[in-house]
Design a protein around this motif. Structure first.
Motif, PDB file in Angstrom:
ATOM      1  N   SER A   1      36.398  41.025  45.789  1.00  0.00           N
ATOM      2  CA  SER A   1      35.312  40.063  45.569  1.00  0.00           C
ATOM      3  C   SER A   1      33.939  40.697  45.749  1.00  0.00           C
ATOM      4  O   SER A   1      32.939  40.147  45.264  1.00  0.00           O
ATOM      5  CB  SER A   1      35.469  38.876  46.528  1.00  0.00           C
ATOM      6  OG  SER A   1      35.455  39.320  47.881  1.00  0.00           O
ATOM      7  N   ASP A   2      33.877  41.872  46.435  1.00  0.00           N
ATOM      8  CA  ASP A   2      32.594  42.529  46.644  1.00  0.00           C
ATOM      9  C   ASP A   2      32.367  43.693  45.685  1.00  0.00           C
ATOM     10  O   ASP A   2      31.483  44.520  45.891  1.00  0.00           O
ATOM     11  CB  ASP A   2      32.451  43.017  48.091  1.00  0.00           C
ATOM     12  CG  ASP A   2      33.620  43.885  48.551  1.00  0.00           C
ATOM     13  OD1 ASP A   2      34.594  44.037  47.785  1.00  0.00           O
ATOM     14  OD2 ASP A   2      33.552  44.407  49.680  1.00  0.00           O
TER      15      ASP A   2
ATOM     16  N   VAL B   1      36.010  36.643  36.799  1.00  0.00           N
ATOM     17  CA  VAL B   1      37.156  35.798  37.119  1.00  0.00           C
ATOM     18  C   VAL B   1      37.487  34.948  35.897  1.00  0.00           C
ATOM     19  O   VAL B   1      36.601  34.357  35.274  1.00  0.00           O
ATOM     20  CB  VAL B   1      36.849  34.913  38.343  1.00  0.00           C
ATOM     21  CG1 VAL B   1      37.924  33.844  38.527  1.00  0.00           C
ATOM     22  CG2 VAL B   1      36.725  35.776  39.591  1.00  0.00           C
TER      23      VAL B   1
ATOM     24  N   THR C   1      41.492  37.448  38.878  1.00  0.00           N
ATOM     25  CA  THR C   1      40.890  36.686  39.967  1.00  0.00           C
ATOM     26  C   THR C   1      40.405  37.705  40.991  1.00  0.00           C
ATOM     27  O   THR C   1      40.399  38.902  40.729  1.00  0.00           O
ATOM     28  CB  THR C   1      41.898  35.692  40.580  1.00  0.00           C
ATOM     29  OG1 THR C   1      41.238  34.871  41.551  1.00  0.00           O
ATOM     30  CG2 THR C   1      43.056  36.410  41.242  1.00  0.00           C
ATOM     31  N   THR C   2      39.959  37.247  42.134  1.00  0.00           N
ATOM     32  CA  THR C   2      39.617  38.196  43.185  1.00  0.00           C
ATOM     33  C   THR C   2      40.854  38.488  44.028  1.00  0.00           C
ATOM     34  O   THR C   2      41.774  37.652  44.121  1.00  0.00           O
ATOM     35  CB  THR C   2      38.506  37.659  44.101  1.00  0.00           C
ATOM     36  OG1 THR C   2      38.988  36.511  44.804  1.00  0.00           O
ATOM     37  CG2 THR C   2      37.274  37.294  43.284  1.00  0.00           C
TER      38      THR C   2
ATOM     39  N   LYS D   1      40.915  38.461  47.087  1.00  0.00           N
ATOM     40  CA  LYS D   1      40.873  37.475  48.177  1.00  0.00           C
ATOM     41  C   LYS D   1      41.549  36.177  47.767  1.00  0.00           C
ATOM     42  O   LYS D   1      42.229  35.526  48.582  1.00  0.00           O
ATOM     43  CB  LYS D   1      39.416  37.224  48.570  1.00  0.00           C
ATOM     44  CG  LYS D   1      39.217  36.228  49.690  1.00  0.00           C
ATOM     45  CD  LYS D   1      37.764  36.173  50.138  1.00  0.00           C
ATOM     46  CE  LYS D   1      36.843  35.705  49.018  1.00  0.00           C
ATOM     47  NZ  LYS D   1      35.438  35.586  49.483  1.00  0.00           N
ATOM     48  N   ASP D   2      41.377  35.779  46.491  1.00  0.00           N
ATOM     49  CA  ASP D   2      41.906  34.498  46.037  1.00  0.00           C
ATOM     50  C   ASP D   2      43.269  34.589  45.365  1.00  0.00           C
ATOM     51  O   ASP D   2      43.909  33.561  45.111  1.00  0.00           O
ATOM     52  CB  ASP D   2      40.923  33.853  45.059  1.00  0.00           C
ATOM     53  CG  ASP D   2      39.630  33.428  45.736  1.00  0.00           C
ATOM     54  OD1 ASP D   2      39.663  33.162  46.955  1.00  0.00           O
ATOM     55  OD2 ASP D   2      38.588  33.387  45.053  1.00  0.00           O
TER      56      ASP D   2
END
Length: 373
Positions: free
Chosen positions: A183-184, A326, A345-346, A348-349
């Motif tokens: 995500s970063d 995303v 997606t990320t 994280k997700d």
């Protein structure tokens, strides 16, 4: 992204033999396709790794025609389980230049176009040399003298290929799954590749498709961030199934393969490209030998062969190049291996990686299968 199995397999699936995995209500199962028929091999060989070692490709419980699909409640998984997941990088001249760009841009996409124009003129000769040859070593010295040398050029034309561990055992995702980018990360891309499937002795028994999802900003800041750039939740996709080598498909088909990439963005953006294996700088079997080296892989291994495709087409801002959003639908395909679609997606997700080695063994034990691995 549910798709029928026969739509994921190559058009000539009726003439080949394929092995893979599916998730049933009871747990992971080993499946095979032969003569257009689907079989469940789990009772005889509950792991793909074991099936490859024992050449357990025949027999099994008949499940019907491939066109009829998997049983209700089943879904396709990545076709590997206990194998080590290895990858080779900088195996094409174009990808070598792109890695040098990342390094010199320090991971900042906005500088890429300027650096690319300069490097193409200076180091384009790497396309013409055989890695490790005398000519390659003379070119290396010339580039050093010009202040153009890079660790990426070392593995591009030097004697030793870049071989790294891509992903932990059992962490890969399959066709139709979500794939993750951190995500970063603000500069990343898919990498459409052929994946060779090898037994414990290093013999190549088949091939499949893979997406070696890559974070260009992280690796560009430092090569020591390679693991962080490559190994993230859901960042390694393999599938749809392993096509086993036989009289109609073998290593020469891998050498001649074209691996196509199609990205459909949620905002209507479209990107297409091709990884042409005829342009690889190191023969696939040489990559396998370098991966095997002095290592031991008791459960076998798979090896991503690398890609020449590095997207440079601007997506949002001029000179900023490509990066994922995303919702991107990424489809990797090759005429003899089928299609590998995934949605971005990320990490994280993306669904958490829950079935590691312990959970897998416990599941097989509960089903009375652990002793047959």
């Amino acid at each position: 992204m549910a798709e029928n199995l026969h739509e994921l397999l190559p058009a000539d699936f009726g003439t080949g033999t394929f092995i893979g995995r599916a998730l049933s209500p009871d747990g992971p199962c080993v499946i095979a396709v032969r003569s257009g028929q689907l079989f469940d091999l789990t009772e005889e060989c509950p792991t793909v790794s074991g099936a490859i070692e024992r050449r357990c490709f025949t027999g099994g419980r008949a499940m019907g025609l491939v066109e009829e699909g998997l049983p209700q409640g089943w879904s396709l998984l990545s076709p590997i389980d206990l194998q080590a997941v290895k990858a080779s990088g900088v195996t094409f001249a174009i990808s070598a230049i792109e890695r040098v760009i990342e390094e010199r841009a320090r991971g900042y996409a906005g500088r890429a176009a300027e650096i690319r124009a300069m490097l193409e003129e200076k180091v384009g000769a790497i396309r013409e040399v055989v890695p490790g040859s005398g000519e390659a070593m003379r070119l290396k010295q010339l580039l050093i003298d010009q202040g153009m040398w890079s660790q990426y050029l070392e593995v591009a034309i030097g004697p030793d290929a870049e071989i790294f561990s891509k992903s932990p055992v059992l962490s890969t995702v399959g066709a139709g799954a979500q794939i993750g980018v951190r995500s970063d990360s603000s500069w990343n891309n898919p990498e459409p590749e052929i994946v060779l499937v090898c037994d414990a002795a290093g013999e190549v028994v088949g091939a499949t498709l893979g997406n070696d999802v890559n974070l260009r900003d992280f690796e560009g800041r430092s090569a020591l961030l390679l693991s962080k750039a490559k190994d993230n939740n859901a960042s390694c996709s393999i599938g749809p199934m392993i096509r086993l080598f036989d009289g109609g498909f073998g290593i020469d088909d891998v050498r001649q393969a074209h691996v196509d990439l199609h990205i459909q963005g949620p905002e209507g953006y479209v990107l297409e490209g091709t990884n042409d294996m005829t342009q690889i700088s190191r023969d696939p079997l040489d990559l396998v030998a370098q991966c095997l080296s002095e290592h031991h892989y008791p459960d076998g291994f798979v090896l991503f062969c690398g890609t020449l495709f590095a997207p440079v087409q601007d997506r949002d801002a001029p000179g900023a190049g490509f990066t994922h959003k995303v919702g991107d639908v990424v489809t990797i395909s090759s005429s003899r291996l089928g299609r590998l679609p995934n949605t971005v997606t990320t990490s994280k997700d993306a669904p958490a990686w829950a079935m590691g080695i312990g959970a897998f063994i416990r599941n097989l034990t509960a089903r009375g299968l652990a002793g047959r691995i």
